[in-house]
Write an enzyme that holds these catalytic residues in place. Structure first.
Site, PDB file in Angstrom:
ATOM      1  N   GLU A 135       0.849  -1.188   0.000  1.00 46.63           N
ATOM      2  CA  GLU A 135       0.000   0.000   0.000  1.00 46.63           C
ATOM      3  C   GLU A 135       0.892   1.248   0.000  1.00 46.63           C
ATOM      4  O   GLU A 135       1.855   1.282   0.765  1.00 46.63           O
ATOM      5  CB  GLU A 135      -0.906   0.033   1.240  1.00 46.63           C
ATOM      6  CG  GLU A 135      -1.942   1.136   1.146  1.00 46.63           C
ATOM      7  CD  GLU A 135      -2.909   1.189   2.342  1.00 46.63           C
ATOM      8  OE1 GLU A 135      -2.747   0.414   3.301  1.00 46.63           O
ATOM      9  OE2 GLU A 135      -3.810   2.032   2.290  1.00 46.63           O
ATOM     10  N   ALA A 278       1.489  -0.201  10.800  1.00 44.17           N
ATOM     11  CA  ALA A 278       1.278  -1.599  10.458  1.00 44.17           C
ATOM     12  C   ALA A 278       0.455  -1.674   9.189  1.00 44.17           C
ATOM     13  O   ALA A 278      -0.058  -0.656   8.710  1.00 44.17           O
ATOM     14  CB  ALA A 278       0.556  -2.329  11.581  1.00 44.17           C
ATOM     15  N   MET A 279       0.304  -2.882   8.649  1.00 49.11           N
ATOM     16  CA  MET A 279      -0.379  -3.046   7.373  1.00 49.11           C
ATOM     17  C   MET A 279      -1.270  -4.277   7.391  1.00 49.11           C
ATOM     18  O   MET A 279      -0.854  -5.348   7.816  1.00 49.11           O
ATOM     19  CB  MET A 279       0.685  -3.140   6.262  1.00 49.11           C
ATOM     20  CG  MET A 279       0.110  -3.287   4.880  1.00 49.11           C
ATOM     21  SD  MET A 279      -0.902  -1.837   4.429  1.00 49.11           S
ATOM     22  CE  MET A 279      -2.108  -2.615   3.382  1.00 49.11           C
ATOM     23  N   GLU A 280      -2.484  -4.089   6.878  1.00 49.63           N
ATOM     24  CA  GLU A 280      -3.552  -5.078   7.012  1.00 49.63           C
ATOM     25  C   GLU A 280      -3.594  -6.141   5.910  1.00 49.63           C
ATOM     26  O   GLU A 280      -4.670  -6.680   5.633  1.00 49.63           O
ATOM     27  CB  GLU A 280      -4.889  -4.338   7.039  1.00 49.63           C
ATOM     28  CG  GLU A 280      -5.318  -3.672   5.704  1.00 49.63           C
ATOM     29  CD  GLU A 280      -4.955  -2.195   5.577  1.00 49.63           C
ATOM     30  OE1 GLU A 280      -4.028  -1.744   6.260  1.00 49.63           O
ATOM     31  OE2 GLU A 280      -5.607  -1.488   4.784  1.00 49.63           O
ATOM     32  N   ASN A 281      -2.461  -6.490   5.288  1.00 54.51           N
ATOM     33  CA  ASN A 281      -2.465  -7.494   4.220  1.00 54.51           C
ATOM     34  C   ASN A 281      -3.331  -8.693   4.605  1.00 54.51           C
ATOM     35  O   ASN A 281      -3.251  -9.193   5.718  1.00 54.51           O
ATOM     36  CB  ASN A 281      -1.042  -7.988   3.981  1.00 54.51           C
ATOM     37  CG  ASN A 281      -0.037  -6.870   3.962  1.00 54.51           C
ATOM     38  OD1 ASN A 281      -0.125  -5.971   3.142  1.00 54.51           O
ATOM     39  ND2 ASN A 281       0.888  -6.884   4.918  1.00 54.51           N
ATOM     40  N   HIS A 313      -6.860  -2.437  15.073  1.00 57.56           N
ATOM     41  CA  HIS A 313      -7.076  -1.672  13.841  1.00 57.56           C
ATOM     42  C   HIS A 313      -6.826  -2.547  12.601  1.00 57.56           C
ATOM     43  O   HIS A 313      -7.680  -2.641  11.715  1.00 57.56           O
ATOM     44  CB  HIS A 313      -6.148  -0.459  13.842  1.00 57.56           C
ATOM     45  CG  HIS A 313      -6.223   0.393  12.613  1.00 57.56           C
ATOM     46  ND1 HIS A 313      -6.964   1.547  12.566  1.00 57.56           N
ATOM     47  CD2 HIS A 313      -5.659   0.267  11.384  1.00 57.56           C
ATOM     48  CE1 HIS A 313      -6.848   2.095  11.365  1.00 57.56           C
ATOM     49  NE2 HIS A 313      -6.060   1.334  10.630  1.00 57.56           N
ATOM     50  N   GLU A 314      -5.669  -3.187  12.570  1.00 54.94           N
ATOM     51  CA  GLU A 314      -5.339  -3.985  11.374  1.00 54.94           C
ATOM     52  C   GLU A 314      -6.285  -5.180  11.261  1.00 54.94           C
ATOM     53  O   GLU A 314      -6.711  -5.534  10.173  1.00 54.94           O
ATOM     54  CB  GLU A 314      -3.885  -4.452  11.413  1.00 54.94           C
ATOM     55  CG  GLU A 314      -2.854  -3.337  11.577  1.00 54.94           C
ATOM     56  CD  GLU A 314      -3.012  -2.165  10.623  1.00 54.94           C
ATOM     57  OE1 GLU A 314      -3.490  -2.378   9.488  1.00 54.94           O
ATOM     58  OE2 GLU A 314      -2.673  -1.032  11.013  1.00 54.94           O
ATOM     59  N   HIS A 317      -9.568  -4.152   9.793  1.00 53.41           N
ATOM     60  CA  HIS A 317      -9.509  -3.916   8.347  1.00 53.41           C
ATOM     61  C   HIS A 317      -9.947  -5.153   7.544  1.00 53.41           C
ATOM     62  O   HIS A 317     -10.285  -5.028   6.369  1.00 53.41           O
ATOM     63  CB  HIS A 317      -8.083  -3.569   7.924  1.00 53.41           C
ATOM     64  CG  HIS A 317      -7.768  -2.098   7.906  1.00 53.41           C
ATOM     65  ND1 HIS A 317      -8.616  -1.154   7.378  1.00 53.41           N
ATOM     66  CD2 HIS A 317      -6.653  -1.416   8.323  1.00 53.41           C
ATOM     67  CE1 HIS A 317      -8.040   0.053   7.473  1.00 53.41           C
ATOM     68  NE2 HIS A 317      -6.863  -0.083   8.053  1.00 53.41           N
ATOM     69  N   GLU A 336      -9.997   3.905   6.249  1.00 50.69           N
ATOM     70  CA  GLU A 336      -9.197   4.347   7.392  1.00 50.69           C
ATOM     71  C   GLU A 336     -10.026   5.086   8.449  1.00 50.69           C
ATOM     72  O   GLU A 336      -9.882   4.833   9.643  1.00 50.69           O
ATOM     73  CB  GLU A 336      -8.015   5.202   6.921  1.00 50.69           C
ATOM     74  CG  GLU A 336      -6.987   4.427   6.074  1.00 50.69           C
ATOM     75  CD  GLU A 336      -6.426   3.187   6.754  1.00 50.69           C
ATOM     76  OE1 GLU A 336      -6.602   3.019   7.976  1.00 50.69           O
ATOM     77  OE2 GLU A 336      -5.818   2.364   6.024  1.00 50.69           O
TER      78      GLU A 336
HETATM   79  N1  PHE Z   1      -3.134   0.826   5.835  1.00 51.82           N
HETATM   80  C1  PHE Z   1      -2.268   0.980   6.970  1.00 51.82           C
HETATM   81  C2  PHE Z   1      -3.186   1.190   8.162  1.00 51.82           C
HETATM   82  O1  PHE Z   1      -3.701   0.319   8.703  1.00 51.82           O
HETATM   83  C3  PHE Z   1      -1.325   2.110   6.910  1.00 51.82           C
HETATM   84  C4  PHE Z   1      -0.267   2.001   5.895  1.00 51.82           C
HETATM   85  C5  PHE Z   1      -0.322   2.768   4.759  1.00 51.82           C
HETATM   86  C6  PHE Z   1       0.778   1.150   6.084  1.00 51.82           C
HETATM   87  C7  PHE Z   1       0.653   2.691   3.802  1.00 51.82           C
HETATM   88  C8  PHE Z   1       1.774   1.073   5.143  1.00 51.82           C
HETATM   89  C9  PHE Z   1       1.705   1.854   4.011  1.00 51.82           C
HETATM   90  O2  PHE Z   1      -3.531   2.252   8.540  1.00 51.82           O
HETATM   91 ZN    ZN Z   2      -5.688   1.516   8.660  1.00 47.26          ZN
END
Ligand code: PHE
Ligand code: ZN
Length: 871
Positions: A135, A278-281, A313-314, A317, A336
């Site tokens: 992302e 963090a990232m919600e993959n 949060h993640e 998502h 978000e």
């Molecule tokens: N989408 C992530 C979040 O939970 C934030 C994020 C954006 C992480 C871009 C990495 C790169 O908010």
């Molecule tokens: Zn987020």
């Protein structure tokens, strides 16, 4: 396909003279869809070969070619329907192929170099791991693909790597096959498939020597989900809190939103180098290690809360973001804002909801209100961008959450839930828009939100003016609103404001007329009767609307509310307003009358019915930056001295109380519970006041606390107090702290921050020395933020009148830009606030911005922020 090794450099886009601007109104559905993709990674840090096999289908009747995004990629081979082709074109990074029919198989092969990927976007190396961050537009740095969130594909991923260096191979979805050391040269492989179609920004893989804290969760329909939190072997012991939070969050989303997890596995990996939190993959969240690792010895209570909040949060998502994703990046707040609202409510349910609301509003004011008042102001659904990475802002996240909260307030718990059910059911598996969300609220809640939509369109923080007239038996409250002009939006329409208010009888304490008034026009009058004398107005209770409130309430009114308002937020707010009024008067008059604040704080300190966690927040003065935000021209020096003297007055007037509170909250064993957290907070706030009254005595107490502490909250509380002073204990504690934690990067970050945030007059010089410290680093975003980011929000130090702070920030941004443009760009807004200061500082801040903009080869990330900041 042939495997040719290429020397691929990660090339930065040269500073574009006129960078391409992307506009929301230009949205067009994709020309080609990719229902399926198979990826094959031959992993190695120096050179990773990526083979991609895309099934592509024409979307609609058109004759446009297939365009695949690529960023710093060179195709080694391209094939269509099994045959190598050579008549592809490269157009501004895109791989363009003319395809005759409506469905084809397109194969590409590239070689990328994770070890030299310092941008931390795409596939990169961090602490011996290989991991991805896609992302918003990182997938195009891994392989050629229509890298936009409205192209959803089913992913199959195969990866091979050296077994000794990368024993664990993870990707999204389920692990369907493995080959253990079967391949030559000690390489092994794993195959994963994700049954849920997803946009490319949710793709992830990780390879490394990882160890898991494993657990399981049984969903509401009885399915068992395997949970894993993957970290370095030595860190497994620090994952218990994150695991507990994950399971609590999974249950909460079932209870509150009826949302169940949908895969057999849920994995989280912690990495040290990460641009965000963090990232919600899908099925494989990747975290900045600061939001996973926690134990009492290394993490503060704020860190513990950060871990729980970000894990939740993640996880949330998975529905608000993954099952229903965004059509385009202008809709970012769809996932978000909603998800931040969800994590805020989750955290409120885990402890004191009142304190959580105070913390969230304080955060909103510190970052979002400033953004809304400056050159980078934008609506929660922006209209255009040069670099989408610059729009992961406080506005999209925190104001976005306030907008969802207002919908919740307007609809009430039950109807809001009915509406989110409509939203999830209607759009499951789709890429949706903010408009889709609002329509689901209208349909599920039977409400007209025509006016409400302005929250998505207009930037700027609305002002709400409330005045009260009382005569005989009649009380009239007048509400008036206005929205200030922002760049590109000189004239604003009135907003729909849900305003919770009540009147309180000063003599009897009786509360009357409590209501949610929905202000839709510029002005409204509300009439009340039954008050013998002029009642006191309690307004924007619970911070029901994200606005700046201005009232004609007297000091006596505010003092009354500070002692009696039954809405905890409004009570806190009354005390804060009293403090603000006092500070602003002191800044303009040169000296202040502290009596009202001293009395209000005194009453709060001895109120036996109040939660210590609340008291600790209520007796803290507003930050220097927040005082500055209320002034026409920010005068950092006068603000600092006005605040210091009010703080001193509070410290001296209540010296005995601070002593009592300090002692009564000491000598307790560590426990992470709302009650113990509140006790630690109260204790450390008291310590700060003790040191303000008597530095030498405070330093002795702080050093004793520092040495005896069994947890990081008390250790940092003591260190923070010492760092502001000039005792010898200060140097002793800082050195001991560094010594003890030299191998723990997350704790060394705190060591940098505590010095950058110091109120000492030599903080600018200290920071100038610290950027040359052996432990400072441009490649680790946490470290950069810990020092440079913290310094840039330390108003008195950063805004020293000689401009050294500005020059230092500009120098650091320019140094970081070629390494990590995304993190560098995040630091620019501190300089963008120049219009708020006096002429001398304005000139110095502009000069710093001009120095940045004139740097050859600047990234478009920093260019966009700096050029917009100059205006
Ligand atoms: N989408 C992530 C979040 O939970 C934030 C994020 C954006 C992480 C871009 C990495 C790169 O908010
Ligand atoms: Zn987020």
């Amino acid at each position: 396909m042939p495997c040719v090794m290429l020397d691929v450099h990660s090339t930065l886009a040269a500073a574009p003279a006129a960078p391409h601007v992307v506009r929301r109104e230009d949205y067009r559905p994709p020309d080609w869809l990719v229902p399926d993709i198979a990826l094959d990674f031959d992993l190695a840090p120096g050179a990773t070969r990526v083979s991609a096999k895309l099934s592509v289908t024409r979307n609609g009747a058109h004759d446009r070619p297939l365009r695949l995004d690529g960023d710093a990629l060179t195709p080694v081979a391209v094939a269509v329907d099994g045959k190598a082709i050579h008549d592809w074109r490269s157009e501004s990074g895109q791989l363009v192929i003319d395809l005759p029919g409506d469905a084809h198989i397109v194969e590409t092969e590239v070689v990328i170099a994770p070890a030299t990927n310092t941008q931390l976007m795409g596939l990169y190396a961090s602490g011996g791991l290989l991991c991805t961050q896609c992302e918003a537009e990182g997938f195009r740095r891994i392989t050629f693909f229509p890298d936009r969130p409205d192209v959803l594909s089913r992913y199959t991923v195969r990866m091979a790597a050296d077994r000794a260096a990368y024993p664990v191979l993870l990707a999204n979805g389920d692990n369907v096959a493995n080959g253990d050391g079967i391949e030559a040269g000690g390489r092994h492989w794993a195959q994963w498939t994700d049954p849920f179609p997803k946009p490319s920004y949710l793709f992830a893989l990780v390879a490394g020597d990882l160890h898991a804290n494993r657990d399981s969760f049984t969903t509401m329909s009885g399915r068992v989900v395997e949970l894993g939190i993957w970290v370095r072997a030595a860190d497994v012991a620090k994952t218990a809190h994150a695991m507990a939070a994950l399971k609590t969050a999974m249950r909460w989303d079932e209870d509150v939103y009826g949302r169940e997890y949908d895969l057999g596995v849920f994995n989280i990996v912690a990495v040290d180098d990460f641009n965000f939190g963090a990232m919600e993959n899908k099925g494989l969240n990747i975290f900045n290690s600061r939001y996973i690792l926690a134990d009492p010895d290394t993490a503060t209570d704020v860190d513990y809360d950060g871990v729980a909040g970000v894990v939740a949060h993640e996880y949330f998502h998975n529905w608000s973001g993954n099952r229903v994703t965004c059509r385009d990046w202008f809709q970012l707040s769809l996932k978000e804002g909603f998800t931040v609202f969800r994590d805020q409510c989750f955290m409120a349910d885990q402890g004191s909801a009142a304190v959580k609301r105070i913390e969230d509003v304080r955060g909103l004011r510190a970052s979002q209100f400033q953004e809304d008042a400056g050159p980078l102001a934008h609506p929660i659904r922006p209209e255009s961008y040069m670099e989408i990475g610059n729009f992961y802002t406080a506005t999209v996240y925190s104001k976005g959450a306030e907008v969802i909260r207002m919908l919740h307030t307007l609809l009430g718990d039950e109807r809001f839930r009915a509406c989110t059910d409509v939203y999830f059911e209607r759009h499951d598996g789709e890429a949706a828009t903010c408009e889709d969300f609002v329509r689901a609220m209208e349909d599920g809640g039977d409400i007209d939100l025509a006016r409400f939509r302005r929250w998505y369109e207009q930037a700027g923080t609305p002002r709400l003016k409330a005045t009260l007239r009382h005569s005989n038996d009649k009380t009239v409250v007048t509400l008036e609103q206005s929205v200030p002009p922002t760049p590109g939006q000189p004239v604003k329409q009135p907003m729909l404001l849900p305003v919770r208010l009540a009147l309180i009888d000063r003599d009897t304490g009786a509360k009357r007329g409590e209501q949610l008034h929905v202000l839709e026009d510029e002005r409204a009058e509300l009439s009340f009767s039954g008050f013998a004398t002029r009642p006191v107005l309690s307004i924007n209770r619970g911070f029901s609307a994200p606005v700046v409130v201005e009232t004609d309430r007297s000091q006596a009114d505010l003092a009354f509310l500070s002692a009696h308002d039954d809405d905890p937020f409004a009570r806190y707010e009354a005390t804060q307003q009293l403090m603000l009024d006092t500070l602003i008067a002191a800044v303009s008059a040169g000296r202040g009358d502290h009596a009202a604040v001293v009395n209000a704080v005194g009453a709060t300190l001895v109120d036996p019915l109040l939660d210590p966690a609340f008291v600790a927040e209520a007796v803290l003065l507003p930050s220097e930056a927040f005082v500055g935000d209320q002034m026409l021209v920010v005068d950092p020096v006068s603000i600092a001295s006005a605040r210091d003297s009010l703080r001193m007055a509070l410290a001296q007037a209540h010296a005995a109380e601070w002593q009592r509170l300090y002692k009564s909250h000491s000598d307790r064993a560590f426990e992470y519970s709302p009650a113990e957290k509140g006790a630690r907070r109260m204790r450390n706030v008291a310590l700060g006041y003790l040191a303000a009254a008597d530095e030498a005595d405070g330093a002795r107490t702080a050093l004793a606390q520092f040495e005896a502490a069994d947890n990081m909250t008390d250790r940092m509380g003591a260190l923070g107090t010492l760092a502001n002073g000039s005792s010898t204990a200060r140097d002793v504690a800082l050195a001991a702290f560094h010594d003890r934690y030299r191998d723990n990067a997350l704790v060394i970050d705190k060591w940098f921050s505590v010095q950058a945030l110091s109120t000492r007059p030599d903080t600018g010089d200290a920071v100038a020395a610290l950027v040359r410290h052996a432990d400072f680093s441009l490649t680790n975003p946490n470290r950069f933020r810990a020092l440079v980011g913290a310094f840039s929000v330390n108003q008195r130090a950063f805004h020293g009148s000689d401009g050294q702070g500005y020059a230092l920030l500009a120098e650091q941004i320019v140094a970081l830009d070629p390494i990590n443009p995304q993190t560098a760009a995040k630091m620019v807004p501190a300089l963008g606030r120049w219009r708020r200061f006096d002429e001398g500082r304005q000139a110095l801040m502009r000069a710093a911005l001009e120095r940045i903009v004139s740097t050859p080869g600047l990234s478009k990330d920093v260019f966009e922020q700096a050029s917009k900041s100059l205006g």
